[in-house]
Design a protein around this motif. Structure first.
Motif, PDB file in Angstrom:
ATOM      1  N   ALA A  20       0.811  -1.109   0.118  1.00 10.76           N
ATOM      2  CA  ALA A  20       0.129   0.027  -0.065  1.00 10.76           C
ATOM      3  C   ALA A  20       0.713   1.291  -0.016  1.00 10.76           C
ATOM      4  N   ASN A  21       1.966   1.177   0.720  1.00  2.41           N
ATOM      5  CA  ASN A  21       2.791   2.342   0.863  1.00  2.41           C
ATOM      6  C   ASN A  21       4.221   2.226   0.334  1.00  2.41           C
ATOM      7  N   ALA A  22       4.536   1.371  -0.385  1.00  3.82           N
ATOM      8  CA  ALA A  22       5.718   1.069  -0.884  1.00  3.82           C
ATOM      9  C   ALA A  22       6.083   0.696  -2.386  1.00  3.82           C
ATOM     10  N   TYR A  23       7.103   1.267  -2.904  1.00  5.42           N
ATOM     11  CA  TYR A  23       7.421   1.345  -4.224  1.00  5.42           C
ATOM     12  C   TYR A  23       8.773   0.809  -4.634  1.00  5.42           C
ATOM     13  N   GLU A  24       9.334   0.209  -5.541  1.00  6.30           N
ATOM     14  CA  GLU A  24      10.469   0.198  -5.949  1.00  6.30           C
ATOM     15  C   GLU A  24      10.585   0.586  -7.536  1.00  6.30           C
ATOM     16  N   LEU A  25      11.653   0.956  -7.617  1.00  4.39           N
ATOM     17  CA  LEU A  25      11.817   1.560  -9.254  1.00  4.39           C
ATOM     18  C   LEU A  25      12.443   0.122 -10.037  1.00  4.39           C
ATOM     19  N   VAL A  26      11.634   0.060 -11.296  1.00  3.64           N
ATOM     20  CA  VAL A  26      11.918  -1.001 -11.970  1.00  3.64           C
ATOM     21  C   VAL A  26      12.755  -0.510 -13.304  1.00  3.64           C
ATOM     22  N   THR A  27      12.277   0.479 -13.886  1.00  5.97           N
ATOM     23  CA  THR A  27      13.113   0.934 -15.009  1.00  5.97           C
ATOM     24  C   THR A  27      13.250   2.404 -15.012  1.00  5.97           C
ATOM     25  N   ARG A  28      14.485   2.865 -15.454  1.00  9.01           N
ATOM     26  CA  ARG A  28      14.665   4.457 -15.633  1.00  9.01           C
ATOM     27  C   ARG A  28      15.093   4.416 -16.995  1.00  9.01           C
ATOM     28  N   TYR A  29      14.208   5.620 -17.761  1.00  4.17           N
ATOM     29  CA  TYR A  29      14.632   5.973 -19.193  1.00  4.17           C
ATOM     30  C   TYR A  29      15.419   7.503 -18.997  1.00  4.17           C
ATOM     31  N   ALA A  30      16.713   7.591 -19.354  1.00  3.95           N
ATOM     32  CA  ALA A  30      17.640   8.866 -19.084  1.00  3.95           C
ATOM     33  C   ALA A  30      17.788   9.491 -20.499  1.00  3.95           C
ATOM     34  N   SER A  31      17.926  10.840 -20.553  1.00  4.20           N
ATOM     35  CA  SER A  31      18.293  11.501 -21.533  1.00  4.20           C
ATOM     36  C   SER A  31      18.886  12.723 -21.137  1.00  4.20           C
ATOM     37  N   PRO A  32      19.966  12.877 -21.462  1.00  3.63           N
ATOM     38  CA  PRO A  32      20.650  14.122 -20.936  1.00  3.63           C
ATOM     39  C   PRO A  32      20.022  15.297 -21.838  1.00  3.63           C
ATOM     40  N   ILE A  33      20.111  16.639 -21.092  1.00  5.22           N
ATOM     41  CA  ILE A  33      19.505  17.737 -21.850  1.00  5.22           C
ATOM     42  C   ILE A  33      20.639  18.657 -22.011  1.00  5.22           C
ATOM     43  N   ALA A  34      20.853  18.840 -23.369  1.00  3.77           N
ATOM     44  CA  ALA A  34      21.752  19.816 -23.567  1.00  3.77           C
ATOM     45  C   ALA A  34      21.524  21.461 -23.164  1.00  3.77           C
ATOM     46  N   ALA A  35      22.325  22.126 -22.995  1.00  3.63           N
ATOM     47  CA  ALA A  35      22.592  23.225 -22.248  1.00  3.63           C
ATOM     48  C   ALA A  35      21.522  24.234 -23.080  1.00  3.63           C
ATOM     49  N   ALA A  36      21.750  24.132 -24.575  1.00  2.50           N
ATOM     50  CA  ALA A  36      20.699  25.049 -25.349  1.00  2.50           C
ATOM     51  C   ALA A  36      19.322  24.602 -25.290  1.00  2.50           C
ATOM     52  N   ALA A  37      18.968  23.511 -25.030  1.00  2.00           N
ATOM     53  CA  ALA A  37      17.656  22.940 -24.898  1.00  2.00           C
ATOM     54  C   ALA A  37      16.958  23.246 -23.550  1.00  2.00           C
ATOM     55  N   THR A  38      17.641  23.811 -22.571  1.00  2.00           N
ATOM     56  CA  THR A  38      17.053  24.495 -21.507  1.00  2.00           C
ATOM     57  C   THR A  38      16.610  25.810 -21.638  1.00  2.00           C
ATOM     58  N   ALA A  39      16.950  26.700 -22.920  1.00  2.00           N
ATOM     59  CA  ALA A  39      16.720  27.793 -23.053  1.00  2.00           C
ATOM     60  C   ALA A  39      15.328  27.843 -23.618  1.00  2.00           C
ATOM     61  N   ALA A  40      14.504  28.947 -23.402  1.00  2.00           N
ATOM     62  CA  ALA A  40      13.046  29.156 -24.033  1.00  2.00           C
ATOM     63  C   ALA A  40      12.956  28.811 -25.610  1.00  2.00           C
ATOM     64  N   PRO A  41      12.129  28.047 -25.991  1.00  2.00           N
ATOM     65  CA  PRO A  41      12.155  27.553 -27.492  1.00  2.00           C
ATOM     66  C   PRO A  41      11.965  28.952 -28.349  1.00  2.00           C
ATOM     67  N   ALA A  42      12.379  28.995 -29.223  1.00  2.00           N
ATOM     68  CA  ALA A  42      12.003  30.239 -30.306  1.00  2.00           C
ATOM     69  C   ALA A  42      10.673  30.031 -30.543  1.00  2.00           C
ATOM     70  N   LYS A  43       9.726  31.230 -30.753  1.00  2.00           N
ATOM     71  CA  LYS A  43       8.455  31.194 -31.232  1.00  2.00           C
ATOM     72  C   LYS A  43       8.552  30.843 -32.911  1.00  2.00           C
ATOM     73  N   PRO A  44       7.557  29.962 -33.148  1.00  2.00           N
ATOM     74  CA  PRO A  44       7.725  29.557 -34.651  1.00  2.00           C
ATOM     75  C   PRO A  44       7.203  30.819 -35.651  1.00  2.00           C
ATOM     76  N   ASP A  45       7.781  30.704 -36.766  1.00  2.00           N
ATOM     77  CA  ASP A  45       7.718  31.713 -37.606  1.00  2.00           C
ATOM     78  C   ASP A  45       6.363  31.552 -38.460  1.00  2.00           C
ATOM     79  N   PRO A  46       5.407  32.580 -38.263  1.00  2.00           N
ATOM     80  CA  PRO A  46       3.994  32.529 -38.660  1.00  2.00           C
ATOM     81  C   PRO A  46       3.993  32.528 -40.443  1.00  2.00           C
ATOM     82  N   LYS A  47       5.293  32.846 -40.939  1.00  2.00           N
ATOM     83  CA  LYS A  47       5.198  32.909 -42.484  1.00  2.00           C
ATOM     84  C   LYS A  47       5.560  31.548 -43.035  1.00  2.00           C
ATOM     85  N   ARG A  48       6.047  30.781 -42.036  1.00  2.00           N
ATOM     86  CA  ARG A  48       6.481  29.433 -42.750  1.00  2.00           C
ATOM     87  C   ARG A  48       5.272  28.495 -43.034  1.00  2.00           C
TER      88      ARG A  48
END
Length: 161
Positions: free
Chosen positions: A133-161
């Motif tokens: 009821a109150n206990a869990y165990e970690l079965v699988t972890r999926y891991a992906s490094p985040i690049a420094a540039a990816a942590t910045a706010a994403p650029a707004k899409p160009d409405p002309k495209r």
């Protein structure tokens, strides 16, 4: 001349008063759910156990068949014992969990979050299995490094495209 300046001030003041006041920006209030609190604590408990070499706590939190899947090599799972010996464990004392979301799927709970450390940042998805009821165990972890540039706010899409 003074009359012209007074008239201009009065005109500007009237124009400013006529503009409707813009409402204050809305701020999102984030309330931690019970599940987010539970898994936030479990994730930190696991990091503390790994960092402190607490084998009993690690065994309690990590399933015997645990494996990690890395984004760079998804077809090559890292088994539990190899993962525990690797120097790639996210256990730095300065590591922080951000943007944790938890999905309850009955006997499984899926926790996804950003783990920010001093030198690295990861996006992790942990699959936890209910043991009782109150206990869990970690079965699988999926891991992906985040690049420094990816942590910045994403650029707004160009409405002309």
């Amino acid at each position: 001349m003074a009359l012209a300046v007074a008239g201009a001030v009065l005109l500007i003041g009237t124009a400013s008063a006529a503009e409707p006041a813009s409402p204050p920006p809305r701020q999102r209030v984030v309330t931690m759910t019970r599940f987010v609190k539970v898994f936030n604590d479990l994730e930190y408990d696991l990091m503390d156990a790994l960092r402190g070499g607490n084998k009993e706590a690690v065994d309690r939190l990590l399933a015997a068949e645990f494996e990690q899947r890395n984004a760079a090599r998804p077809g090559e799972p890292v088994p539990r014992e190899e993962w525990l010996k690797s120097g790639d464990l996210p256990i730095a004392a300065d590591s922080e969990i951000w943007e944790l979301a938890v999905h309850d799927r009955g006997d499984l709970a899926i926790a996804s979050f950003r783990l920010k450390g001093k030198e690295r940042e990861w996006f992790l998805v942990d699959v936890w299995r209910r043991k009782s009821a109150n206990a869990y165990e970690l079965v699988t972890r999926y891991a992906s490094p985040i690049a420094a540039a990816a942590t910045a706010a994403p650029a707004k899409p160009d409405p002309k495209r």
